[in-house]
Design an enzyme around this catalytic site. Structure first.
Site, mmCIF file in Angstrom:
data_model
loop_
_atom_site.group_PDB
_atom_site.id
_atom_site.type_symbol
_atom_site.label_atom_id
_atom_site.label_comp_id
_atom_site.label_asym_id
_atom_site.label_seq_id
_atom_site.Cartn_x
_atom_site.Cartn_y
_atom_site.Cartn_z
ATOM 1 N N GLU A 1 -1.197 -9.038 5.177
ATOM 2 C CA GLU A 1 -1.010 -9.040 6.693
ATOM 3 C C GLU A 1 -2.647 -9.012 7.760
ATOM 4 O O GLU A 1 -2.116 -8.964 8.217
ATOM 5 C CB GLU A 1 -0.091 -7.753 7.038
ATOM 6 N N HIS B 13 -3.271 -5.763 0.991
ATOM 7 C CA HIS B 13 -3.067 -5.699 2.365
ATOM 8 C C HIS B 13 -2.596 -7.503 3.210
ATOM 9 O O HIS B 13 -3.341 -8.073 2.975
ATOM 10 C CB HIS B 13 -3.328 -5.071 3.687
ATOM 11 N N CYS C 231 0.999 -1.589 -0.076
ATOM 12 C CA CYS C 231 0.223 0.039 -0.089
ATOM 13 C C CYS C 231 0.491 1.349 0.209
ATOM 14 O O CYS C 231 1.496 1.487 -0.862
ATOM 15 C CB CYS C 231 -0.835 -0.330 0.913
#
Lengths: 227, 88
Positions: free
Chosen positions: A197, A195, A86
């Site tokens: 994560e 994302h 990002c």
């Protein structure tokens, strides 16, 4: 394998990235403040999402001049793994480690939702744990993820298999060729808007992001030594 | 002392989503003559330099390197000599 997560003023996904490395890989991970420039102790660098320097002037540009980016550029030159997620992707384009730029989303909306991605290249250090062409679900959260590059650069990205992830189905931001993530020519620097994560455990709604991290560990074990 | 005014705009070939949205609003308000809107940034920099040439070289350099992104943007600038910061 030793990971570093860079932290800039305004980063806000740094703790999530640290958790991802710890929870998915049980590997060593160190937060590194943007004023540090020596990253020689680490095997992989994660540039997390957020709004570094408040997105002032342009997303990622002010972070790209901070001391830690000298260490990131050095690590990239040495063939270490560098992943920008990002805002981290925006920083990697601003610093010139990845081609192109990220513009405001085409419909001006900040998009925050799960998105289906297609793994376009499963032969990278970041995707070797995925199947070629696999569809995965990973959330996005950005207002400026509209990837742009000129036609010549796009042709080169395609020719060298540098497009790693695309949006399957709806394109949320207007990016050229539905690009969600690209890798550098050498294959050790990845930038992606989604994302991973945020998709590592069942309760998150998807575990599809975990394999970005397991891929990195697998690649490192095979190419660089022990865990 | 010099004052540089730098205007950063998106390249003609790059779509400006903000400009398109503002154009739509202006047209909705009845300004039917509005055909296109492009949004950019105006940046004012006060700098010291022993000569106009030196100041201009610096302005060009940091505009290319920092203030604009050559992938998507172009810039123009104006440079004027000023007495001090307070004169702006």
């Amino acid at each position: 394998m030793r990971f570093a997560v860079t932290i800039f003023p305004g980063s806000n996904c740094d703790i999530d990235c640290i958790h991802a490395v710890e929870d998915v890989l049980n590997a060593s991970v160190t937060p590194v403040w943007h004023q540090e420039s020596d990253l020689s102790r680490y095997d992989a660098i994660i540039l997390p999402g957020g709004f570094s320097y408040g997105d002032y002037l342009r997303t990622g540009v002010l972070a790209s001049f901070s001391p830690v980016m000298e260490g990131v550029k050095k690590a990239a030159r040495e063939g270490k793994l560098v992943i920008g997620i990002c805002n981290g992707f925006q920083i990697l384009t601003e610093v010139g480690l990845l081609p192109g730029a990220l513009r405001r989303n085409s419909r001006l909306k900040f998009r925050c939702n799960f998105q289906t991605l297609r793994v376009e290249n499963a032969r990278t250090p970041f995707t070797c744990d995925y199947e070629q062409g696999e569809l995965i679900s990973i959330p996005i959260a950005h207002g400026e993820g509209n990837y742009y590059c000129d036609d010549a650069t796009l042709a080169e990205l395609k020719r060298n298999n540098q497009i790693v992830f695309t949006y399957a189905g709806e394109n949320p931001n207007g990016s050229v060729s539905d690009i969600a993530g690209i890798i550098n020519r050498e294959g050790n620097v990845l930038g992606m808007m989604p994302h991973p994560e945020r998709a590592i455990l069942d309760w998150m709604g998807s575990k599809d992001g975990a394999r970005v991290f397991t891929s990195m560990l697998q690649y490192w074990k095979e190419n660089c030594g022990a865990a | 002392m010099f004052k540089a005014t730098i205007y950063v705009t998106l390249k003609e070939s790059v779509l400006d989503p903000q400009g398109v949205a503002v154009r739509g609003s202006l047209q909705t308000l009845g300004y039917e003559g509005v055909k296109d809107v492009r949004i950019g940034k105006k940046i004012e920099v006060i700098l010291e330099g022993s000569s106009r040439e030196e100041a201009e070289a610096q302005v060009k350099e940091f505009s290319e390197k920092v203030l604009s992104n050559p992938v998507t943007e172009t810039f123009t600038y104006e440079l004027e000599e000023v007495v001090s910061c307070a004169s702006q």
